[in-house]
Structure formats: structure tokens, C-alpha cells
Scaffold this active site. Sequence first.
Site, PDB file in Angstrom:
ATOM      1  N   GLY A  87       1.074  -1.360  -0.144  1.00 15.98           N
ATOM      2  CA  GLY A  87       0.423  -0.163  -0.196  1.00 15.98           C
ATOM      3  C   GLY A  87       0.695   1.429   0.527  1.00 15.98           C
ATOM      4  O   GLY A  87       2.018   0.970   0.239  1.00 15.98           O
ATOM      5  N   ARG A 125       2.533 -16.611  -5.875  1.00 16.00           N
ATOM      6  CA  ARG A 125       1.256 -17.031  -5.194  1.00 16.00           C
ATOM      7  C   ARG A 125       0.582 -18.483  -5.976  1.00 16.00           C
ATOM      8  O   ARG A 125       0.226 -19.596  -4.697  1.00 16.00           O
ATOM      9  CB  ARG A 125      -0.092 -16.306  -5.540  1.00 16.00           C
ATOM     10  CG  ARG A 125      -1.149 -16.327  -3.951  1.00 16.00           C
ATOM     11  CD  ARG A 125      -1.836 -14.891  -4.327  1.00 16.00           C
ATOM     12  NE  ARG A 125      -2.296 -14.969  -2.893  1.00 16.00           N
ATOM     13  CZ  ARG A 125      -3.341 -13.762  -2.649  1.00 16.00           C
ATOM     14  NH1 ARG A 125      -4.270 -13.598  -3.993  1.00 16.00           N
ATOM     15  NH2 ARG A 125      -3.605 -13.575  -1.668  1.00 16.00           N
ATOM     16  N   ASP A 142       6.038  -5.298   6.144  1.00 11.80           N
ATOM     17  CA  ASP A 142       6.719  -6.189   6.355  1.00 11.80           C
ATOM     18  C   ASP A 142       5.943  -7.682   5.236  1.00 11.80           C
ATOM     19  O   ASP A 142       6.608  -8.592   4.731  1.00 11.80           O
ATOM     20  CB  ASP A 142       6.009  -7.156   7.672  1.00 11.80           C
ATOM     21  CG  ASP A 142       4.571  -6.759   7.725  1.00 11.80           C
ATOM     22  OD1 ASP A 142       3.690  -5.876   7.481  1.00 11.80           O
ATOM     23  OD2 ASP A 142       4.285  -7.512   8.906  1.00 11.80           O
ATOM     24  N   THR A 180       5.019   1.557   5.890  1.00  6.71           N
ATOM     25  CA  THR A 180       3.183   1.456   6.249  1.00  6.71           C
ATOM     26  C   THR A 180       3.120   2.416   6.933  1.00  6.71           C
ATOM     27  O   THR A 180       4.029   2.301   8.183  1.00  6.71           O
ATOM     28  CB  THR A 180       3.733   0.092   6.346  1.00  6.71           C
ATOM     29  OG1 THR A 180       2.220  -0.471   7.509  1.00  6.71           O
ATOM     30  CG2 THR A 180       4.922  -0.006   7.734  1.00  6.71           C
ATOM     31  N   ASP A 222       1.125   1.242   9.484  1.00  7.45           N
ATOM     32  CA  ASP A 222       0.814   0.600  10.533  1.00  7.45           C
ATOM     33  C   ASP A 222       1.703   0.974  11.135  1.00  7.45           C
ATOM     34  O   ASP A 222       1.605   0.216  12.784  1.00  7.45           O
ATOM     35  CB  ASP A 222       0.632  -0.897   9.688  1.00  7.45           C
ATOM     36  CG  ASP A 222      -0.857  -1.278   9.021  1.00  7.45           C
ATOM     37  OD1 ASP A 222      -1.422   0.700   8.577  1.00  7.45           O
ATOM     38  OD2 ASP A 222      -0.428  -2.246   7.901  1.00  7.45           O
ATOM     39  N   ASP A 255       4.217  -1.555  11.406  1.00  7.34           N
ATOM     40  CA  ASP A 255       4.255  -2.605  12.631  1.00  7.34           C
ATOM     41  C   ASP A 255       5.161  -3.341  11.979  1.00  7.34           C
ATOM     42  O   ASP A 255       5.697  -4.546  11.810  1.00  7.34           O
ATOM     43  CB  ASP A 255       2.807  -3.449  12.403  1.00  7.34           C
ATOM     44  CG  ASP A 255       2.192  -3.897  10.981  1.00  7.34           C
ATOM     45  OD1 ASP A 255       3.087  -2.795   9.954  1.00  7.34           O
ATOM     46  OD2 ASP A 255       1.710  -4.683  10.467  1.00  7.34           O
ATOM     47  N   MET A 299      -7.207   2.861   9.830  1.00  7.53           N
ATOM     48  CA  MET A 299      -6.255   1.818   9.961  1.00  7.53           C
ATOM     49  C   MET A 299      -5.078   1.515  10.901  1.00  7.53           C
ATOM     50  O   MET A 299      -5.208   1.929  12.224  1.00  7.53           O
ATOM     51  CB  MET A 299      -6.046   2.528   8.547  1.00  7.53           C
ATOM     52  CG  MET A 299      -7.163   2.480   7.573  1.00  7.53           C
ATOM     53  SD  MET A 299      -6.352   2.703   5.800  1.00  7.53           S
ATOM     54  CE  MET A 299      -7.120   1.734   4.466  1.00  7.53           C
ATOM     55  N   ARG A 334      -4.344  -2.193  10.280  1.00  8.74           N
ATOM     56  CA  ARG A 334      -4.568  -3.979  10.675  1.00  8.74           C
ATOM     57  C   ARG A 334      -4.552  -4.583  11.802  1.00  8.74           C
ATOM     58  O   ARG A 334      -4.963  -3.901  12.389  1.00  8.74           O
ATOM     59  CB  ARG A 334      -3.007  -3.746   9.329  1.00  8.74           C
ATOM     60  CG  ARG A 334      -3.649  -5.761   8.493  1.00  8.74           C
ATOM     61  CD  ARG A 334      -2.712  -5.269   7.255  1.00  8.74           C
ATOM     62  NE  ARG A 334      -4.051  -4.918   6.064  1.00  8.74           N
ATOM     63  CZ  ARG A 334      -3.284  -5.415   5.247  1.00  8.74           C
ATOM     64  NH1 ARG A 334      -2.042  -5.463   4.784  1.00  8.74           N
ATOM     65  NH2 ARG A 334      -4.101  -4.470   3.795  1.00  8.74           N
ATOM     66  N   GLU A 339      -9.314  -0.121  12.659  1.00  8.13           N
ATOM     67  CA  GLU A 339     -10.222  -1.466  11.373  1.00  8.13           C
ATOM     68  C   GLU A 339      -9.827  -2.737  12.311  1.00  8.13           C
ATOM     69  O   GLU A 339     -11.098  -3.687  12.302  1.00  8.13           O
ATOM     70  CB  GLU A 339      -9.566  -1.222  10.320  1.00  8.13           C
ATOM     71  CG  GLU A 339      -8.240  -1.627  10.039  1.00  8.13           C
ATOM     72  CD  GLU A 339      -7.555  -1.001   8.787  1.00  8.13           C
ATOM     73  OE1 GLU A 339      -8.500  -0.541   8.116  1.00  8.13           O
ATOM     74  OE2 GLU A 339      -6.699  -1.841   8.591  1.00  8.13           O
ATOM     75  N   ARG A 367     -22.080   9.169  16.877  1.00  8.34           N
ATOM     76  CA  ARG A 367     -21.971   9.071  15.205  1.00  8.34           C
ATOM     77  C   ARG A 367     -20.407   8.344  15.035  1.00  8.34           C
ATOM     78  O   ARG A 367     -19.650   8.346  15.611  1.00  8.34           O
ATOM     79  CB  ARG A 367     -21.857  10.562  14.188  1.00  8.34           C
ATOM     80  CG  ARG A 367     -23.014  11.028  14.466  1.00  8.34           C
ATOM     81  CD  ARG A 367     -23.886  10.478  13.679  1.00  8.34           C
ATOM     82  NE  ARG A 367     -25.476  11.415  13.104  1.00  8.34           N
ATOM     83  CZ  ARG A 367     -26.295  11.522  14.558  1.00  8.34           C
ATOM     84  NH1 ARG A 367     -26.102  10.410  15.204  1.00  8.34           N
ATOM     85  NH2 ARG A 367     -27.422  11.662  13.938  1.00  8.34           N
ATOM     86  N   HIS A 399      -8.310   6.063   3.542  1.00  5.54           N
ATOM     87  CA  HIS A 399      -7.513   6.653   2.509  1.00  5.54           C
ATOM     88  C   HIS A 399      -6.825   7.353   2.722  1.00  5.54           C
ATOM     89  O   HIS A 399      -5.808   7.954   2.358  1.00  5.54           O
ATOM     90  CB  HIS A 399      -7.577   5.565   1.510  1.00  5.54           C
ATOM     91  CG  HIS A 399      -7.622   4.211   1.021  1.00  5.54           C
ATOM     92  ND1 HIS A 399      -8.967   2.854   1.602  1.00  5.54           N
ATOM     93  CD2 HIS A 399      -6.651   3.325   0.432  1.00  5.54           C
ATOM     94  CE1 HIS A 399      -8.745   2.089   0.970  1.00  5.54           C
ATOM     95  NE2 HIS A 399      -7.218   1.981   0.883  1.00  5.54           N
TER      96      HIS A 399
HETATM   97  O1  F6P Z   1      -1.492  -2.392   5.043  1.00  6.61           O
HETATM   98  C1  F6P Z   1      -1.582  -0.900   5.774  1.00  6.61           C
HETATM   99  C2  F6P Z   1      -3.013  -0.485   4.710  1.00  6.61           C
HETATM  100  O2  F6P Z   1      -3.244   0.431   5.266  1.00  6.61           O
HETATM  101  C3  F6P Z   1      -3.956  -0.710   6.448  1.00  6.61           C
HETATM  102  O3  F6P Z   1      -4.276  -0.221   7.201  1.00  6.61           O
HETATM  103  C4  F6P Z   1      -5.351  -1.131   6.001  1.00  6.61           C
HETATM  104  O4  F6P Z   1      -5.926  -1.995   6.058  1.00  6.61           O
HETATM  105  C5  F6P Z   1      -4.979  -1.631   4.363  1.00  6.61           C
HETATM  106  O5  F6P Z   1      -3.864  -1.425   3.644  1.00  6.61           O
HETATM  107  C6  F6P Z   1      -5.684  -0.868   2.441  1.00  6.61           C
HETATM  108  O6  F6P Z   1      -5.418  -1.762   1.840  1.00  6.61           O
HETATM  109  P1  F6P Z   1      -6.104  -1.194   0.372  1.00  6.61           P
HETATM  110  O7  F6P Z   1      -5.782  -0.124  -0.597  1.00  6.61           O
HETATM  111  O8  F6P Z   1      -6.133  -2.431  -0.493  1.00  6.61           O
HETATM  112  O9  F6P Z   1      -7.657  -0.780   0.824  1.00  6.61           O
END
Ligand code: F6P
Length: 361
Positions: free
Chosen positions: A12, A83, A116, A139, A141, A143, A183, A185, A236, A277, A283
Site C-alpha cells: 500500500g 502465489r 513486512d 507502512t 501501520d 508494524d 487503519m 491492520r 479497524e 456518529r 485512505h
Molecule cells: O497496510 C496498510 C493499509 O493501509 C492498512 O492499514 C489497511 O488495512 C490496508 O492497507 C488497506 O488496503 P487497501 O489499499 O487495499 O484498501
Amino acid sequence: MSKKIGILTSGGDCAGLNAVIRAATFRAVNKYGWKVIGIKDGTLGLIKNPLDVIELKPKDFDGNLMRMGGTFLGTNNKAYPFRSKKKQDSNFDISNEVIKGFKQLSLDALIGIGGDGSMKILKSLTKKGNINFVGIPKTIDNDVMHNELSIGYDTAVDVATNALDMLQPTAASHRRAMILEVMGRDAGHIALNSGIAGGADIILIPEIPYSLKSIAKQIEKIRSQGRNHALIVVAESVRKENGSKASVKFIDGEIRLGGIGAYLSDEIYKISNTETRVTVLGHLQRGAQPTHRDRLIASAFGVYAVDLIYKEKYNRVVVWQNRSVTDIDLNSIAGKSKTIKKLDPLIKVAQGLGIYVGELN
Ligand code: F6P
């Protein structure tokens, strides 16, 4: 010795990617006089015919690229070169073609900028193809193991904090509890950091279980103290109270995270009679203009990665530790994930502020 190096962004996108590509290009061309090849759309640029690549020059960055979100090279978080073995499958194993493309370019080394998951894929790919590799973590995230800050994370936290700043006045005006779904993950870094910085009352992260009863108690406590509104941040990947994940099946057949905010909104309404709410930030956390810190880390990482190649130190990943840039073995981070522990100092800070962060005992 003169070198030709490749650079690609994988997984991403996030803020700061253009800044890291710039830094690597500056260092490689200006300091060492090397050639830098930008590979388009992650590894996909290597399987195109002709190859989808461009030579990068410092001049390409004269404009405002470094200040912009996204990656001008393009990226991909769906292309898994390993894959499947079945040709009719859209995820057919393309690793040999990717390696062939790399060899066609006669590259001496590859810089892969990814999270990762990408590091795991690039590790297998570069091992199979005997490709000299240096990784740079990015990232939102945050992480990536053994790395305090990934490119893009600071900007994402900033966006989420700004969102809380904007939600607070409208929450107060309507006496509501505002839920912000962020977000991250399976890691709660964005939620915890933005929640503290943005004055949240409740922060829910995937690493720590919560109870709806305790959330209701927290809202009651806020009310009894005379405040008419509350701010709640939820990551999320936080599960519903019954343990199931909130997710949405999209028209392309993929199941993606999403919906925990809406779930909480209903439950909080039921248990505490509070008007709620939900805002799903999505994004916006990825596409914003990079903060100064993301540009700084991106710059440090880009320069350092090129210096590693100069020293021919491969299978390393550049990381941020103790306010400085260093490098570690690719094996120690690929496919592993850094999450929040109950004893994290920021959990203590949150508790100290009276924020409910889940059931800690
Ligand atoms: O890993 C980065 C991230 O933005 C996560 O936080 C999120 O769950 C995911 O990618 C969203 O991915 P996509 O762009 O495929 O919707």
C-alpha cells in the site's frame, strides 16, 4: 566501481515515498555517479514487455514531488509473485518472469521500499534470483519489527489527530459520542498515538480486549464530570465483543476490514443511551502530504540504503532506532509484525490520562 541500481515501491502507498526515492537518487547519482532505475508498480514493471521502468535523475525532483503523498513510481498490494502454480489463476506464480526482468536490466542491486509483507515477498524473490537486496520500511501501520518509525506512519497519525480535532467541536455541539475508525491492520499504533494526541476518552486497539460495559462506565464517568460529549478511536481490526472481526465483502469478492465503528456505534447507543456518529477515516491516512518527520526519515533511509549498497552490504533493512538510522538483517523482520504490548509506555500514558484502553488486567 560504477553501479546500476533499481528501486521500487511495494504494498500500500503512504506519504513519504517520493521523498525516499528522491533521497536514494540524489545519493546514488550525485555522490557515487551511479545509474538509478525506477521500476513501476512494484514488481509488475519487471514483467511488462517492454519493461516498465524509467531512469531517475536528480532533476526529476526539481518540482514538488518530495512534498506530495503517493508514489510516482506506482505500487501494488495485490501482486504476489509466488502465489499459484496454476496458469489459469490470476495469481499465477510469476517469480521467474520478475527475476528475468531484473536480469534484463543488468542491475547490481535492488532497493525495495515496503512493509513486512512486501519484505517477505522480496526476500524470497531476491534469494531465488540471487539479487542483491536492501529494504526500506514503509507502512502507515508502523508494524515493522525492530524499527521505531516506518515511512508514512507519522503522517497517518497526524491525519487521525486532525480528524479528532475536527470531531471534537461537532461532538460538543450535539452532545454526541464520536467514533473514529482508523487503519493499522492488526496493530493499534495509529489508534493509540492519535487517540492520545487528539484527546480521546476511549481507545480500542486489536491487541487489548475491551468490554462494552466498561465503555458504558467510561461514558457515564465523563457525564458525571459535567462533559456532554466523548471521543472514541477504534482500530479497524478490533473485534466485536463476541470475538468476530468486522469486515465487508466487496464486489470483487475480497473481504476487507471495516465496520467496527458502526458496530460500536449501535452497541454504545444501546448500553448508554448516547447519540453516536461514526467517521471512517480510510485512505485519507495514506494520501496526505508527508509531515516533516516522514520526509526526514525518508531522506535518512534513502541515503543510508544507497550507502549500504556502496559497501556491498546486502540482505539488510534500514531501520530507525534510538533517534538514528541503522540496518538489520532482512530475516529478522520479513513477515513479522510489531504490535502493542500491554506494558507499552504509551498504554501507561493513556491510563494516566484516564483514557479507557481496554481490559488491562
Ligand atoms: O497496510 C496498510 C493499509 O493501509 C492498512 O492499514 C489497511 O488495512 C490496508 O492497507 C488497506 O488496503 P487497501 O489499499 O487495499 O484498501
